[in-house]
Design a protein around this motif. Structure first.
Motif, PDB file in Angstrom:
ATOM      1  N   VAL A  84      27.881  87.466  77.833  1.00  0.00           N
ATOM      2  CA  VAL A  84      27.319  87.005  79.097  1.00  0.00           C
ATOM      3  C   VAL A  84      28.354  86.221  79.892  1.00  0.00           C
ATOM      4  O   VAL A  84      29.311  85.679  79.335  1.00  0.00           O
ATOM      5  N   ASP A  85      28.125  86.160  81.172  1.00  0.00           N
ATOM      6  CA  ASP A  85      28.940  85.315  82.026  1.00  0.00           C
ATOM      7  C   ASP A  85      28.671  83.866  81.637  1.00  0.00           C
ATOM      8  O   ASP A  85      27.522  83.489  81.369  1.00  0.00           O
ATOM      9  N   ALA A  86      29.721  83.056  81.611  1.00  0.00           N
ATOM     10  CA  ALA A  86      29.566  81.650  81.197  1.00  0.00           C
ATOM     11  C   ALA A  86      28.539  80.915  82.055  1.00  0.00           C
ATOM     12  O   ALA A  86      27.858  80.011  81.574  1.00  0.00           O
ATOM     13  N   SER A  87      28.383  81.331  83.296  1.00  0.00           N
ATOM     14  CA  SER A  87      27.450  80.641  84.202  1.00  0.00           C
ATOM     15  C   SER A  87      25.991  80.802  83.792  1.00  0.00           C
ATOM     16  O   SER A  87      25.138  80.030  84.227  1.00  0.00           O
ATOM     17  N   ILE A  88      25.686  81.782  82.961  1.00  0.00           N
ATOM     18  CA  ILE A  88      24.301  82.041  82.566  1.00  0.00           C
ATOM     19  C   ILE A  88      23.993  81.571  81.147  1.00  0.00           C
ATOM     20  O   ILE A  88      22.841  81.546  80.731  1.00  0.00           O
ATOM     21  N   GLY A 126      36.739  84.272  79.764  1.00  0.00           N
ATOM     22  CA  GLY A 126      35.830  83.288  80.341  1.00  0.00           C
ATOM     23  C   GLY A 126      34.366  83.628  80.169  1.00  0.00           C
ATOM     24  O   GLY A 126      33.500  82.959  80.725  1.00  0.00           O
ATOM     25  N   ASN A 127      34.088  84.666  79.406  1.00  0.00           N
ATOM     26  CA  ASN A 127      32.713  85.032  79.094  1.00  0.00           C
ATOM     27  C   ASN A 127      32.299  84.352  77.796  1.00  0.00           C
ATOM     28  O   ASN A 127      33.119  83.753  77.115  1.00  0.00           O
ATOM     29  N   VAL A 128      31.039  84.471  77.468  1.00  0.00           N
ATOM     30  CA  VAL A 128      30.521  83.852  76.256  1.00  0.00           C
ATOM     31  C   VAL A 128      29.835  84.920  75.413  1.00  0.00           C
ATOM     32  O   VAL A 128      28.979  85.657  75.909  1.00  0.00           O
ATOM     33  N   GLU A 129      30.238  85.004  74.153  1.00  0.00           N
ATOM     34  CA  GLU A 129      29.536  85.863  73.210  1.00  0.00           C
ATOM     35  C   GLU A 129      28.475  85.019  72.533  1.00  0.00           C
ATOM     36  O   GLU A 129      28.753  83.920  72.049  1.00  0.00           O
ATOM     37  N   ARG A 172      15.669  91.216  87.261  1.00  0.00           N
ATOM     38  CA  ARG A 172      16.345  91.925  86.172  1.00  0.00           C
ATOM     39  C   ARG A 172      17.648  92.569  86.640  1.00  0.00           C
ATOM     40  O   ARG A 172      18.653  92.520  85.949  1.00  0.00           O
ATOM     41  N   GLU A 173      17.634  93.168  87.818  1.00  0.00           N
ATOM     42  CA  GLU A 173      18.853  93.810  88.343  1.00  0.00           C
ATOM     43  C   GLU A 173      19.963  92.780  88.544  1.00  0.00           C
ATOM     44  O   GLU A 173      21.122  93.049  88.260  1.00  0.00           O
ATOM     45  N   PHE A 185      24.941  89.850  82.277  1.00  0.00           N
ATOM     46  CA  PHE A 185      24.875  90.313  80.892  1.00  0.00           C
ATOM     47  C   PHE A 185      25.762  91.540  80.787  1.00  0.00           C
ATOM     48  O   PHE A 185      25.376  92.626  81.215  1.00  0.00           O
ATOM     49  N   TYR A 186      26.954  91.377  80.235  1.00  0.00           N
ATOM     50  CA  TYR A 186      27.924  92.471  80.199  1.00  0.00           C
ATOM     51  C   TYR A 186      27.594  93.499  79.125  1.00  0.00           C
ATOM     52  O   TYR A 186      27.863  94.676  79.302  1.00  0.00           O
ATOM     53  N   TYR A 187      27.059  93.049  78.026  1.00  0.00           N
ATOM     54  CA  TYR A 187      26.520  93.983  77.050  1.00  0.00           C
ATOM     55  C   TYR A 187      25.531  93.276  76.148  1.00  0.00           C
ATOM     56  O   TYR A 187      25.583  92.068  75.960  1.00  0.00           O
ATOM     57  N   ILE A 188      24.623  94.085  75.638  1.00  0.00           N
ATOM     58  CA  ILE A 188      23.647  93.654  74.644  1.00  0.00           C
ATOM     59  C   ILE A 188      23.678  94.727  73.568  1.00  0.00           C
ATOM     60  O   ILE A 188      23.596  95.919  73.867  1.00  0.00           O
ATOM     61  N   ASP A 189      23.822  94.305  72.322  1.00  0.00           N
ATOM     62  CA  ASP A 189      23.923  95.260  71.238  1.00  0.00           C
ATOM     63  C   ASP A 189      23.235  94.685  70.007  1.00  0.00           C
ATOM     64  O   ASP A 189      23.111  93.460  69.872  1.00  0.00           O
TER      65      ASP A 189
END
Length: 120
Positions: free
Chosen positions: A10-14, A48-51, A91-92, A98-102
């Protein structure tokens, strides 16, 4: 026993808002229907993203499927999730953060009694 590993990038801002949503909405419903959370962690990456990832324990794949069906059928839960989407711009809009969900299922390579999972 099976384990589910759920991963998000996810983006760090979220991240803070997502973690609050998890703790106040998603986790209580999972627990209500019998899911067992082993733990949930997060780590920033170089971009700069967060896993964010969680490990869940289930008695079997069938038990997992039953729990998930109960959650999807819980009208109160679905309404709370929809309200969170709306609060976050829809959601859009969230798809941009949300760059990916797995998820996948994993098995332990050591007996449970040799882990902290054996503690009651």
């Amino acid at each position: 026993m099976i384990y589910r590993r759920k991963k998000y990038m996810v983006d760090a801002s979220i991240a803070a808002a997502f973690n609050e949503h998890f703790n106040s909405t998603l986790l209580p419903t999972q627990l209500k229907y019998g899911a067992r959370l082993v733990g949930r962690w997060m780590a920033p990456n170089k971009e700069g993203n967060v896993e964010i990832f969680a490990i869940w324990q289930y008695d079997s794949l069938e038990a997992y499927e039953e729990i998930e069906n109960n959650i999807r059928s819980d009208d109160e839960h679905v309404e709370l999730v929809q309200k969170w989407f709306e609060k976050m711009g829809g959601r859009e809009n969230l798809k941009k953060s949300f760059y990916y969900i797995d998820e996948d299922f994993i098995e332990s390579t050591v007996p449970a009694e040799n882990t902290i999972l054996s503690a009651k």
